[in-house]
Design an enzyme around this catalytic site. Structure first.
Site, PDB file in Angstrom:
ATOM      1  CB  THR B 641      -0.978   0.018   1.193  1.00 49.98           C
ATOM      2  OG1 THR B 641      -0.257  -0.198   2.399  1.00 49.98           O
ATOM      3  CG2 THR B 641      -2.040  -1.053   1.035  1.00 49.98           C
ATOM      4  N   GLY B 711       2.160  10.103   2.781  1.00 48.20           N
ATOM      5  CA  GLY B 711       1.082  10.579   1.909  1.00 48.20           C
ATOM      6  C   GLY B 711       1.431  11.888   1.233  1.00 48.20           C
ATOM      7  CD  GLU B 712       0.023  15.172   3.296  1.00 45.43           C
ATOM      8  OE1 GLU B 712      -0.312  15.923   2.374  1.00 45.43           O
ATOM      9  OE2 GLU B 712      -0.786  14.472   3.931  1.00 45.43           O
TER      10      GLU B 712
END
Lengths: 327, 748
Positions: B641, B711-712
């Site tokens: 993921t 994520g960023e």
């Protein structure tokens, strides 16, 4: 979306009869554009006549070429053996359009009938002479990056968005229509029109006329065809500029040529002067550049789309090079 | 057992549900007698409603109510102005202007502002009735163009946004090599597949059920409770799955609160799903931002001075702020650094954080400027960055907890084939196409917030984990599963995760790359507690493990066993039976790390992006032909993921770099390309094969797993890598995103 009636017909006569009765009734084929327009409140027909049950989806050889039924799906035509073999330009143009899902729904006739994608046409809060004659043109002095550089009027600078039509106009197609006054044939180049003072009219169809089929004459361009589509992303984007080319080569000499451009005018833009110039000339970058220069005569930018004055001739040269396999 | 080894790639635990339709998104829920709401938005950007004709709509078939500022039911908690940002009642007045309250007055503050909310028994009828609402306006001149209003910029309140200075702000001016450049980014909109909205139904006088599209069910619970002055425990919010958030779900939007109020009034549940068109005006956007970078370097390639000024848009009725200039303060060793950050109130809907938020905007400027300076210095861009590399955080004068950026540069360079890059721009040609290589760095704050998790270990060896966290897509359930597996040795297929519901233990909203660290720590802690209980039970007198130290025992696969002597073991089922327990059920709260300024170490995740582009000089078309992203974000909990999240960052980064721009026609104050045919997110054909590389070394200080967010950083910096590659390919420097063909032809 307004409330509307829906009816199905199974033969062209019934379809024509239903639609020619009043101007609030429209044909419905694949619906990939009309339904969007209804959702946005741009079109508000009171009755839809679903023509998809009419058997008009055949693709068959004729004595002089190929006849494509108006209800044949874009995908079916793009993948058809006879099209791929004899008219690869049409196949390439179809595959450059929309997305697979849309191509699976959209019909050939519907593709010809699709409306412009101008933002001002779609947004009922903004002025648009095509949607609401007399309200003004939002694109002039506004967001006109996608707009026309040929054949514009003070009323409208929208472009016809189809890729397929660029191939059809280049390939000398003829449109067969059936209407309340009988059948007639319209040369493809005369099917769509320039905006002039009546931009609400996209084409020359009379009320109630139904597109039955499109005829393509055989030609010698299959070996040297190319459809170049310049767009903001690699798929599912309308053309900034597109070029359709068919060349008939004899060695390095251009025996015959068909050239048309998309994304530049209110109708598929055939480049007849450039074609005349190229006939009999050698396939070199220099002649291609001269042809492009001829093709650009009369082009005019509107601010944000000024780049098309560079992009269009460059694309003509690119497409010719690729078609001639000189690249 | 906290493993020091890398985690194996496991499949996304909810993958099967997602691809078979088993995962339910908010709009798929139904409550008995659900009604449907459609919003009518204003057609002007500033002024007032002069008249609003709702008669036809009210009389249309199936219509239950047409709500406007004239008949909107009260929202009791909003009667008093409340300060703050994000969740909660509408924030107080900003640097100027007045607060926005939905359907409260006839004032219009932005184009698309809800003027009426129509409720009917079916969605279609509500949509039709909404089309019958007609308004007339008293218009006022609007300001929607940031570039024409830059002088109205104000410095937002708060220490994060104060002007920053280290050394001498003018030092760059006297450096041997200087650069003064301006960069702009347009409005970008999140546009996830799933449309925004809410389904709310009152189940009692002061009890409400809310199916939301939110990145934090607890935040929405709090917002609703405050708006209606009811006990948060009476507000049940459910968002198990989200079809993409990217930041737009980080607050409860006014129209969602309005739906809850309307549901009470009509006495039936109300469902609102806004249109794609309304997704451009009602749920925020990445603000258009103008930046200048002034940079000075010496002839050895050492930075002498660096200044970064950014001005972004906000609404007239609310301040929106983000960390646009943050990265500049600590990324490179430079003695003289200054930053300024301002916001300009415009007559537009308020922005909201969009993936990478301000740091992605800032990194485009800083990392483009680094490339421009490297060119001036005739240095390889990686070499220039290495000459200004810093092992300690120059902003806070303290070490980084963990930084492996040098390794990331090296691995990324190898993977993209950096050695094929030609230093001379425009000199690498492949038939009609110019080929270029570019790179950039990214960084984002890493932290650990507070969260609570529950673990229930059953006698049959299965484990249930619970936490209210919403998984907006990155695979939070999968990460929680892996962490629990590592602590308790329960096979992953025997672990069930429940999340996305406000009845479950507390979690912050999913945003800012913090959830694996935050919720992961809670899961780690509660599983460690379960493990300790098991070991305590297993080492009581009379068992084969009596007297063995906890450190010498392993919990795995349903047994507690002695290390080095597998014959000594006790089944967990037997331990529970002996203690007369059917389950071992624990709930633990994991505390947040202190504020960043109170830490001994600076904690950041880092990334490096490399791209190869092909540019057609005659048509101006740019294609990213190869992408490599390297993440230095501590221990990777779930490699699959994590890789997916990085690929998503590349897709978003390509959109930011090449295609995404919401265009306003300033004559109307209106976004004109307000649909997905004309607003171009990158499609699959735009995203090349992407190689993702993870450094995968645990951060020793941040949390027990050593994991930091990614994520960023998956997006931050990417756009600069593309712009830098375009320069390398063509010699054309585009400082105004997106890099569309027309810009390359104009500057050619």
């Amino acid at each position: 979306m307004n409330q509307f009636q829906y009816m199905r017909v199974t033969n062209p006569k019934a379809a024509v009869a239903a639609v020619s009765k009043d101007n609030t009734t429209m044909f419905l084929a694949g619906g990939t554009n009309l339904i969007d327009l209804m959702k946005r409140g741009v079109e508000a027909p009171e009755k839809l006549v679903d023509i998809t049950r009419i058997p008009l989806n055949t693709i068959e050889k004729t004595a002089t070429g190929l006849r494509i039924g108006a209800l044949a799906k874009n995908t079916a035509v793009a993948e058809h053996e006879l099209v791929v073999k004899n008219f690869p330009l049409l196949s390439m143009a179809l595959n450059a359009g929309a997305s697979p899902q849309l191509r699976n729904m959209a019909t050939i006739g519907g593709n010809m009938m699709q409306r412009t994608r101008c933002s001002y046409f779609y947004d009922t809060a903004l002025p648009c002479n095509k949607r609401e004659p007399g309200s003004g043109c939002g694109a002039i002095g506004g967001y006109n990056r996608m707009h026309a550089i040929f054949g514009t009027s003070t009323k409208c600078i929208a472009v016809h968005p189809s890729d397929m039509c660029i191939a059809l106009v280049a390939l000398d197609a003829t449109v067969n229509v059936s209407g309340p006054k009988g059948d007639r044939r319209i040369p493809f180049a005369d099917f769509h029109r320039l905006p002039g003072d009546t931009p609400q009219k996209d084409n020359m169809l009379q009320p109630g006329e139904l597109i039955m089929s499109v005829d393509l004459p055989m030609n010698g361009f299959a070996g040297n065809s190319h459809y170049l589509k310049v767009r903001d992303r690699a798929s599912y984007a309308f053309a900034l500029v597109s070029v359709g080319v068919g060349l008939k080569m004899s060695g390095n000499t251009i025996q015959d040529v068909r050239l048309a451009m998309g994304g530049v005018a209110h109708k598929p833009w055939r480049l007849t002067e450039a074609e005349k110039f190229l006939k009999g000339k050698p396939a070199t970058e220099a002649t291609f550049k001269q042809a492009a220069e001829l093709a650009m005569k009369g082009a005019k930018g509107h601010g944000e789309n000024d780049f098309k004055l560079t992009m269009a001739p460059n694309s003509i040269v690119e497409a010719l090079k690729t078609a001639a396999k000189t690249a | 057992m906290t493993k020091d080894t890398k985690n194996p790639p496991i499949d996304r635990v909810d993958g099967r549900m997602k691809v078979t339709g088993g995962a339910k998104y908010f709009a798929e829920f139904e409550m008995p007698n659900t009604t449907y709401c459609v919003i009518v938005g204003s057609e002007i950007a500033k002024g007032a409603i002069a008249s609003l004709d709702t008669k036809k709509a009210a009389g249309a078939p199936g219509v239950l109510g047409v709500f406007t500022h004239q008949n909107m039911p009260p929202i009791p908690g909003w009667d008093a102005p409340v300060q703050g940002n994000g969740n909660g009642p509408p924030p107080g007045p900003p640097s100027g202007g007045e607060k926005y309250r939905i359907l409260h007055t006839n004032k219009i503050l932005f184009y698309g502002q809800p003027m009426a909310m129509v409720v009917a028994d079916t969605f279609e009828r509500a949509t039709y009735a909404a089309s019958l609402v007609k308004a007339t306006y008293t218009k006022q001149p609007h300001q929607t163009d940031l570039t024409k209003n830059l002088e109205k910029g104000v410095t937002p309140k708060g220490p994060r946004f104060e002007d920053y200075l280290r050394g001498n702000a003018d030092a760059y001016k006297s450096a041997p090599v200087t650069l003064e450049v301006k960069y702009t980014i347009p409005i970008e909109v999140h546009q996830p597949m799933e449309l925004h909205g809410v389904l709310a139904g009152w189940t009692g006088d002061d009890k409400v059920m809310v199916y939301a599209k939110t990145q934090g069910v607890k935040g929405t619970q709090k917002s609703v409770a405050e708006a209606f002055k009811i006990d948060p425990n009476n507000v049940h919010v459910h968002t198990e799955f989200m079809g993409g958030g990217f930041g737009m779900g980080l607050r409860t939007w006014p129209q969602e609160i309005a739906v809850v109020a309307i549901a009470k009034k009509v006495g039936r549940p109300v469902k609102l799903v806004i249109t794609r068109n309304q997704m451009f005006s009602l749920v925020g956007h990445r603000p258009t931002t103008v930046q200048t970078i002034n940079m000075g370097a010496d002839t050895n390639g050492k930075l002498v001075g660096l200044s970064h000024a950014a001005t972004g848009e906000t609404a007239t009725y609310e301040d929106f702020t983000e960390g646009t200039v943050s990265m500049t303060k600590f990324m490179y060793a430079c003695p003289n650094v200054s930053t300024k950050y301002k916001i300009v109130p415009l007559d537009r809907g308020v922005p909201i954080w969009m993936r990478g938020p301000g740091e992605a905007t800032g990194a485009f400027a800083l990392e483009s400027a680094m490339d421009e300076m490297a060119t001036k210095l005739k240095l390889d861009p990686i070499e220039f960055r290495l000459r200004n590399y810093t092992e300690t955080d120059p902003e806070h004068n303290r070490p980084y907890s963990d930084k492996n950026l040098k390794e990331a540069y090296q691995k990324g360079a190898e993977a993209i084939g950096w050695s094929s890059r030609k230093a001379e721009p425009g000199s690498n040609r492949d038939s009609d196409w110019l080929v270029g290589y570019g790179m950039s760095s990214g960084t984002f704050n890493a932290s650990k917030g507070g969260a609570t998790a529950r673990a229930v270990l059953n006698a049959d060896g299965t484990l249930l984990l619970q936490c209210s966290v919403t998984d907006i897509g990155p695979g939070t359930g999968t990460a929680m599963t892996m962490i629990a597996h590592n602590v308790l040795g329960v096979p992953v297929e025997k672990i069930k995760v429940e999340y996305g519901d406000s009845a479950l233990p507390n979690s912050p909203q999913q945003g800012g790359s913090t959830i694996t660290s935050t919720v992961g720590s809670a899961v780690h802690q509660v599983c460690t507690s379960v493990k300790k209980s098991l070991i305590d039970m297993a080492t009581q007198s009379g068992t084969p493990l009596a007297g063995i130290k906890a450190d010498d025992l392993t919990v795995a696969d349903g047994f507690v066993s002695a290390d080095g002597d597998s014959s000594k073991k006790v089944a967990i089922a037997d331990l529970l039976k002996k203690a007369n327990l059917t389950t071992l059920d624990k709930t633990e709260e994991s505390k947040a790390n202190g504020k960043p300024d109170e830490q001994k170490y600076s904690m950041y995740s880092f990334s490096v992006h490399f791209v190869q582009v092909r540019v057609n000089p005659s048509t101006g078309v740019v294609r990213v032909s190869k992408a490599v992203s390297v993440a230095d974000s501590g221990r990777i909990i779930s490699p699959k993921t994590a890789a997916s999240q990085m690929i998503g960052g590349v897709a978003g980064g390509i959109g930011m770099a090449l295609t995404e721009e919401a265009v306003i026609d300033h004559r109307f104050g209106r976004i004109v390309n307000n649909n997905l045919a004309d607003y171009h997110v990158a499609v699959s054909a735009d995203v090349p094969h992407t190689e993702t590389i993870v450094i995968d070394k645990p951060d020793p200080y941040i949390n027990p797993m050593g994991a930091k967010g990614m994520g960023e950083i998956a997006l931050i910096g990417f756009a600069a890598a593309v712009a830098n590659a375009v320069f390398n390919a063509t010699g054309q420097r585009i400082r105004d995103l997106p890099i569309t063909p027309d810009k390359l032809l104009r500057t050619a």
